[in-house]
Design a protein around this motif. Structure first.
Motif, PDB file in Angstrom:
ATOM      1  N   PRO A 161      26.998 -19.512  29.697  1.00 51.25           N
ATOM      2  CA  PRO A 161      26.066 -18.762  30.539  1.00 51.25           C
ATOM      3  C   PRO A 161      26.258 -19.022  32.030  1.00 51.25           C
ATOM      4  O   PRO A 161      26.208 -18.078  32.838  1.00 51.25           O
ATOM      5  CB  PRO A 161      24.700 -19.240  30.043  1.00 51.25           C
ATOM      6  CG  PRO A 161      24.941 -19.516  28.587  1.00 51.25           C
ATOM      7  CD  PRO A 161      26.314 -20.124  28.542  1.00 51.25           C
ATOM      8  N   ASP A 162      26.509 -20.274  32.411  1.00 46.96           N
ATOM      9  CA  ASP A 162      26.710 -20.577  33.836  1.00 46.96           C
ATOM     10  C   ASP A 162      27.996 -19.934  34.359  1.00 46.96           C
ATOM     11  O   ASP A 162      28.037 -19.442  35.497  1.00 46.96           O
ATOM     12  CB  ASP A 162      26.763 -22.091  34.054  1.00 46.96           C
ATOM     13  CG  ASP A 162      25.386 -22.739  33.976  1.00 46.96           C
ATOM     14  OD1 ASP A 162      24.376 -21.996  34.055  1.00 46.96           O
ATOM     15  OD2 ASP A 162      25.320 -23.972  33.831  1.00 46.96           O
ATOM     16  N   GLU A 163      29.043 -19.928  33.540  1.00 45.02           N
ATOM     17  CA  GLU A 163      30.293 -19.303  33.967  1.00 45.02           C
ATOM     18  C   GLU A 163      30.124 -17.788  34.095  1.00 45.02           C
ATOM     19  O   GLU A 163      30.686 -17.169  35.007  1.00 45.02           O
ATOM     20  CB  GLU A 163      31.397 -19.631  32.959  1.00 45.02           C
ATOM     21  CG  GLU A 163      31.848 -21.078  32.990  1.00 45.02           C
ATOM     22  CD  GLU A 163      32.771 -21.449  31.852  1.00 45.02           C
ATOM     23  OE1 GLU A 163      33.549 -22.420  31.997  1.00 45.02           O
ATOM     24  OE2 GLU A 163      32.714 -20.784  30.790  1.00 45.02           O
ATOM     25  N   ILE A 164      29.343 -17.214  33.204  1.00 45.95           N
ATOM     26  CA  ILE A 164      29.092 -15.770  33.276  1.00 45.95           C
ATOM     27  C   ILE A 164      28.294 -15.438  34.524  1.00 45.95           C
ATOM     28  O   ILE A 164      28.565 -14.439  35.206  1.00 45.95           O
ATOM     29  CB  ILE A 164      28.374 -15.304  31.997  1.00 45.95           C
ATOM     30  CG1 ILE A 164      29.359 -15.355  30.825  1.00 45.95           C
ATOM     31  CG2 ILE A 164      27.809 -13.896  32.171  1.00 45.95           C
ATOM     32  CD1 ILE A 164      28.724 -15.112  29.481  1.00 45.95           C
ATOM     33  N   ARG A 165      27.329 -16.260  34.846  1.00 44.48           N
ATOM     34  CA  ARG A 165      26.559 -16.029  36.079  1.00 44.48           C
ATOM     35  C   ARG A 165      27.475 -16.080  37.305  1.00 44.48           C
ATOM     36  O   ARG A 165      27.358 -15.269  38.227  1.00 44.48           O
ATOM     37  CB  ARG A 165      25.442 -17.066  36.206  1.00 44.48           C
ATOM     38  CG  ARG A 165      24.292 -16.838  35.230  1.00 44.48           C
ATOM     39  CD  ARG A 165      23.209 -17.895  35.364  1.00 44.48           C
ATOM     40  NE  ARG A 165      22.130 -17.688  34.419  1.00 44.48           N
ATOM     41  CZ  ARG A 165      21.094 -16.882  34.603  1.00 44.48           C
ATOM     42  NH1 ARG A 165      20.990 -16.217  35.756  1.00 44.48           N
ATOM     43  NH2 ARG A 165      20.164 -16.748  33.692  1.00 44.48           N
ATOM     44  N   ALA A 166      28.392 -17.028  37.321  1.00 48.40           N
ATOM     45  CA  ALA A 166      29.334 -17.135  38.441  1.00 48.40           C
ATOM     46  C   ALA A 166      30.224 -15.887  38.515  1.00 48.40           C
ATOM     47  O   ALA A 166      30.550 -15.401  39.607  1.00 48.40           O
ATOM     48  CB  ALA A 166      30.186 -18.390  38.290  1.00 48.40           C
ATOM     49  N   TYR A 167      30.605 -15.376  37.347  1.00 46.94           N
ATOM     50  CA  TYR A 167      31.434 -14.173  37.291  1.00 46.94           C
ATOM     51  C   TYR A 167      30.692 -12.984  37.893  1.00 46.94           C
ATOM     52  O   TYR A 167      31.267 -12.188  38.643  1.00 46.94           O
ATOM     53  CB  TYR A 167      31.817 -13.883  35.845  1.00 46.94           C
ATOM     54  CG  TYR A 167      32.779 -12.736  35.669  1.00 46.94           C
ATOM     55  CD1 TYR A 167      34.153 -12.939  35.756  1.00 46.94           C
ATOM     56  CD2 TYR A 167      32.324 -11.450  35.422  1.00 46.94           C
ATOM     57  CE1 TYR A 167      35.050 -11.891  35.590  1.00 46.94           C
ATOM     58  CE2 TYR A 167      33.206 -10.392  35.259  1.00 46.94           C
ATOM     59  CZ  TYR A 167      34.564 -10.623  35.344  1.00 46.94           C
ATOM     60  OH  TYR A 167      35.441  -9.576  35.189  1.00 46.94           O
TER      61      TYR A 167
END
Length: 422
Positions: A171-177
């Protein structure tokens, strides 16, 4: 940026670049003089019909609806006048290459840039003054917005979020994306949350979808989710803005979308009809069957699309917008989707128009700017030779196109030159 330069070079060679003083941040600045349009029948974009009135325009905006305004600059009496249409789902850079085959996004060659500019032009000529591109078209969007070439107003994604199970990211990586897409100039986030039309499971978990749609909302971006079957409910529960396609959705899924205020963008027929019509051009290209015989299952999708739209119409409060999924072979013919919806699915013609006018504008977050003929809104105005409420095929006969106060097409009355001398 290279593709934007190629587009500009091409247009300079063709001699169709507009005057430098017509450049602005979103819509080329029209001539400042007051313009009056006379109309005997106006669909206002919200479901009402106005009779024997006049539309007053100053700059890029409508300033009044006044029966006594004059003198008349454009006499559109005898035609049906309505707001420019909005297509919620377009792949504006898709084209057929030099070999006649589908080239998808097409890259940054001169041919691809020319095709993208051509796609934009024919889409505008077809009556669509605003489109939502779910691929990447930032240079094209910006060139049109700055008045460097004619075309519809474009809202665009940059890179899609491709669901790949755990490989999609935390989820955190998706938010960064999502934040990266915002920085790259995206107006929206396109999310692939499920497999194909007829089979395949969800490609993202609910937690991943929640992260993507929540972060987009925090960044002021809308989310369009490619979703079939169980992905429809998951995208709705995640608070995503709009569900695309939706085959396999149950009545309960559709009711949930209505309850949550999620916009729904099904396709009634045009896109599948296009694939079947041009299967020799799509066969063997990425994401398509490797043999002509492989297109046979698509014929089974058409009645399923019709059935889905028919069920969706019976759900009170469900917001069904107009989107074509326009790819190579469809650009400029987007309005055929209206005919599919009315003829094959029983959509009321007025509701069909509203889905591509005020409701479409609402879905884009632009209801205060486009989608209706009313004072204070952009002067995006088209005219049809015929009445689509009586004969839906009138949508094929777009004879007048104005976007932001500039006339790009005036086939109905040839006395007044159109934009750029084209």
């Amino acid at each position: 940026m290279r593709s934007a330069k190629i587009i500009l070079c091409i247009l300079s060679i063709l001699g169709v670049c507009p005057p430098a003083q017509q450049v602005s941040s979103q819509t080329p600045a029209p001539q400042s003089k007051r313009i009056v349009i006379a109309a005997s029948s106006v669909l206002d974009g919200k479901g009402r019909v106005l009779h024997n009135t006049r539309i007053v325009i100053e700059g890029s905006k409508i300033v009044a609806i006044d029966q006594k305004a004059g003198p008349v600059d454009y006499d559109l009496r005898g035609l049906t006048v309505l707001p420019g249409w909005i297509d919620a789902h377009v792949h504006i850079t898709w084209s057929f290459g030099n070999d006649g085959k589908n080239a998808n996004e097409g890259g940054t060659t001169q041919e691809a840039a020319y095709q993208a500019a051509s796609n934009a032009w024919v889409t505008l000529m077809g009556g669509f003054t605003t489109i939502q591109n779910v691929g990447s078209a930032v240079p094209l969007r910006d060139a049109i917005a700055r008045g460097m070439l004619p075309g519809p107003r474009i809202l665009t994604a940059v890179e899609p979020l491709m669901g790949r199970g755990d490989e999609t990211g935390t989820p955190d990586e998706i938010r960064a994306y999502v934040r990266k897409q915002k920085e790259a100039g995206a107006d929206l986030i396109k999310i692939f949350a499920s497999g194909g039309m007829l089979q395949g499971t969800m490609t993202m978990s609910p937690e991943q979808l929640n992260a993507a749609c929540d972060e987009a909302k925090q960044q002021g971006l809308r989310t369009l989710v490619h979703a079939y079957r169980d992905a429809v409910r998951a995208a709705t529960l995640a608070g995503c803005t709009e569900v695309e396609h939706g085959l396999g959705a149950t009545d309960d899924d559709l009711k949930l979308m209505a309850e949550k205020g999620t916009y729904f963008d099904p396709q009634a027929g045009l896109i599948i009809e296009n694939y079947l019509l041009n299967k020799d051009k799509y066969v063997g290209t990425p994401f398509f069957p490797k043999t002509i015989e492989g297109f046979a299952p698509m014929e089974k999708i058409l009645p399923r699309n019709h059935e889905l739209v028919q069920r969706a119409l019976r759900i009170p409060g469900l917001k069904i917008v107009f989107g074509t999924d326009a790819v190579a072979g469809v650009h400029g013919r987007n309005a055929e989707e209206f005919i599919d919806r009315v003829r094959d699915c029983g959509v009321d013609p007025m509701k069909a128009m509203v889905s591509a006018n005020s409701l479409g504008a609402e879905a884009l977050g632009m209801a205060d700017q486009i989608g209706s003929i009313a004072p204070g809104l952009q002067a995006d105005i088209i005219a049809l030779n015929g009445d689509p409420l009586k004969d839906i095929t009138a949508v094929r006969r777009v004879v007048f196109v104005m976007k932001g106060g500039i006339v790009y097409k005036n086939a109905a009355r040839g006395a007044i030159p159109v934009y750029g001398g084209l």
